[in-house]
Design a protein around this motif. Structure first.
Motif, mmCIF file in Angstrom:
data_model
loop_
_atom_site.group_PDB
_atom_site.id
_atom_site.type_symbol
_atom_site.label_atom_id
_atom_site.label_comp_id
_atom_site.label_asym_id
_atom_site.label_seq_id
_atom_site.Cartn_x
_atom_site.Cartn_y
_atom_site.Cartn_z
ATOM 1 N N LYS A 70 0.830 -1.202 0.000
ATOM 2 C CA LYS A 70 0.000 0.000 0.000
ATOM 3 C C LYS A 70 0.866 1.254 0.000
ATOM 4 O O LYS A 70 0.616 2.203 -0.763
ATOM 5 N N THR A 73 2.401 1.541 -3.462
ATOM 6 C CA THR A 73 1.402 1.931 -4.458
ATOM 7 C C THR A 73 1.066 3.424 -4.344
ATOM 8 O O THR A 73 0.932 4.122 -5.352
ATOM 9 N N ASP A 74 0.933 3.905 -3.124
ATOM 10 C CA ASP A 74 0.676 5.336 -2.921
ATOM 11 C C ASP A 74 1.832 6.176 -3.444
ATOM 12 O O ASP A 74 1.617 7.239 -4.056
ATOM 13 N N TRP A 75 3.057 5.690 -3.231
ATOM 14 C CA TRP A 75 4.234 6.435 -3.700
ATOM 15 C C TRP A 75 4.283 6.480 -5.227
ATOM 16 O O TRP A 75 4.754 7.470 -5.809
ATOM 17 N N LEU A 76 3.778 5.434 -5.880
ATOM 18 C CA LEU A 76 3.784 5.402 -7.341
ATOM 19 C C LEU A 76 3.044 6.601 -7.941
ATOM 20 O O LEU A 76 3.358 7.040 -9.055
ATOM 21 N N GLU A 77 2.073 7.116 -7.219
ATOM 22 C CA GLU A 77 1.309 8.258 -7.719
ATOM 23 C C GLU A 77 2.193 9.475 -7.944
ATOM 24 O O GLU A 77 1.868 10.360 -8.739
ATOM 25 N N GLU A 78 3.319 9.533 -7.252
ATOM 26 C CA GLU A 78 4.228 10.674 -7.400
ATOM 27 C C GLU A 78 5.057 10.601 -8.685
ATOM 28 O O GLU A 78 5.646 11.611 -9.103
ATOM 29 N N ASP A 80 5.951 10.426 -12.599
ATOM 30 C CA ASP A 80 5.349 10.880 -13.849
ATOM 31 C C ASP A 80 4.983 9.699 -14.732
ATOM 32 O O ASP A 80 3.963 9.719 -15.417
ATOM 33 N N ARG A 81 5.840 8.684 -14.724
ATOM 34 C CA ARG A 81 5.603 7.524 -15.569
ATOM 35 C C ARG A 81 6.397 6.330 -15.044
ATOM 36 O O ARG A 81 7.369 6.480 -14.295
ATOM 37 N N PRO A 125 -2.320 0.637 -13.889
ATOM 38 C CA PRO A 125 -3.094 1.850 -14.172
ATOM 39 C C PRO A 125 -2.262 2.952 -14.811
ATOM 40 O O PRO A 125 -2.710 3.615 -15.760
ATOM 41 N N LYS A 126 -1.040 3.134 -14.334
ATOM 42 C CA LYS A 126 -0.177 4.166 -14.905
ATOM 43 C C LYS A 126 0.262 3.797 -16.318
ATOM 44 O O LYS A 126 0.305 4.633 -17.212
ATOM 45 N N LYS A 129 -2.575 4.287 -18.762
ATOM 46 C CA LYS A 129 -2.759 5.712 -19.045
ATOM 47 C C LYS A 129 -1.711 6.201 -20.029
ATOM 48 O O LYS A 129 -1.983 7.021 -20.908
#
Length: 298
Positions: A70, A73-78, A80-81, A125-126, A129
């Motif tokens: 978790k 996964t949260d850190w992945l949001e930071e 860019d790709r 998801p990234k 996108k």
């Protein structure tokens, strides 16, 4: 090349560590993950060029731990790709199926299979996108060929093979490439300090005791033929840099292709006899006799 980001699990040793270094040398931004961040010190011992070392970032990740996943996964949001994920984290449990506790079988699959699922689900998801990305799953020749006293490990790698084959087909519409690296035997610690042997396996009173010694002896005898793990790291890096993955499977290492070919062309009955005679010198005479070819007049 423009800077791309690669995430590598199980980076504290072996293929993971070497792949992280090779990718950094090729200009990738490398996210090297490991369960214990204290083990990142192994990179300091490599005497890396400062530019290469600065391209490697370390993140704690236990692919079997929900809280760790978790946080990651949260850190992945930071980011860019994410361009490439190398699912390398894994280990081996040794022992005959009857000897290995069910809890150890679950741990084997939690890391080698479900850990891959968890990390892949986190990055997809990234990648969707972006409409681009690569997922490289580190399997083994054991994902194609069975071996006694490694049933838990072999089963997990066979599962990974099927999982990856399906995933490749699922990801094609989204521009995401998926591939399997299938190393033979290499000089990594998975066959030494990295292998777990349950207490039940070392019981001298076990009915399997006469056989398991012969198998361990054979594995040790083969160490002199083990390949250089840098060869695998270079292959993974080359695939990470490629425009597309033209194939699903990439076997590598001494004997890997040959063993897979032999399994395809040699009848199972003959292959089985060859393996049993080589690995089970203590087989009872009445059982060994069953392996002999039937002669006319018998």
């Amino acid at each position: 090349m423009s800077e791309k980001t690669v995430i590598i699990t199980g980076s504290s040793s072996g293929f993971g560590m070497l792949t992280a270094i090779q990718c950094a040398k090729k200009g990738f931004r490398v996210i090297a993950t490991m369960r214990n961040l204290d083990k990142k010190e192994v990179f300091e011992a490599q005497e890396l060029d400062p530019d290469v070392r600065n391209r490697i970032e370390f993140k704690q990740l236990d692919v079997t731990n929900e809280a760790s996943l978790k946080t990651f996964t949260d850190w992945l949001e930071e980011l860019d790709r994410v361009d490439v994920v190398v699912n390398n984290a894994g280990f081996a449990i040794g022992g005959f199926l009857e000897q290995v506790p069910l809890a150890d079988f679950r741990r084997q699959f939690d890391t080698n299979v479900l850990g891959v699922v968890a990390v892949t689900q986190a990055v997809l998801p990234k990648m969707r996108k972006q409409k681009a990305g690569k997922i490289l799953n580190v399997s083994s020749v054991s994902g194609r060929i069975g071996f006694p006293a490694l049933s838990a490990y072999v089963a997990s790698k066979h599962a990974l093979e099927g999982l990856t084959e399906s995933l490749r087909l699922e990801m094609k519409p989204f521009g995401i490439d998926v591939g399997l690296i299938e190393p033979g035997s290499f000089r990594t610690n998975i066959w030494s300090s990295g292998m777990e042997i349950p207490n039940e396996v070392n019981n001298p009173d076990s009915p399997y005791a006469p056989y398991i010694k012969g198998i361990w002896d054979e594995l040790n005898n083969q160490k002199k033929y083990h390949g250089n793990p840098n060869d695998v790291a270079q292959m993974v890096t080359k695939l990470a840099m490629a425009d597309t993955l033209k194939k699903l499977r990439y076997p590598i290492g001494s004997g890997a292709r040959l063993n897979m070919l032999m399994k395809q062309i040699i009848p199972w009955s003959l292959l089985e006899k060859t393996v049993l005679r080589k690995l089970y010198p203590a087989m009872p005479e009445d059982q060994e006799k069953r392996l002999r070819p039937v002669e006319s007049g018998d």
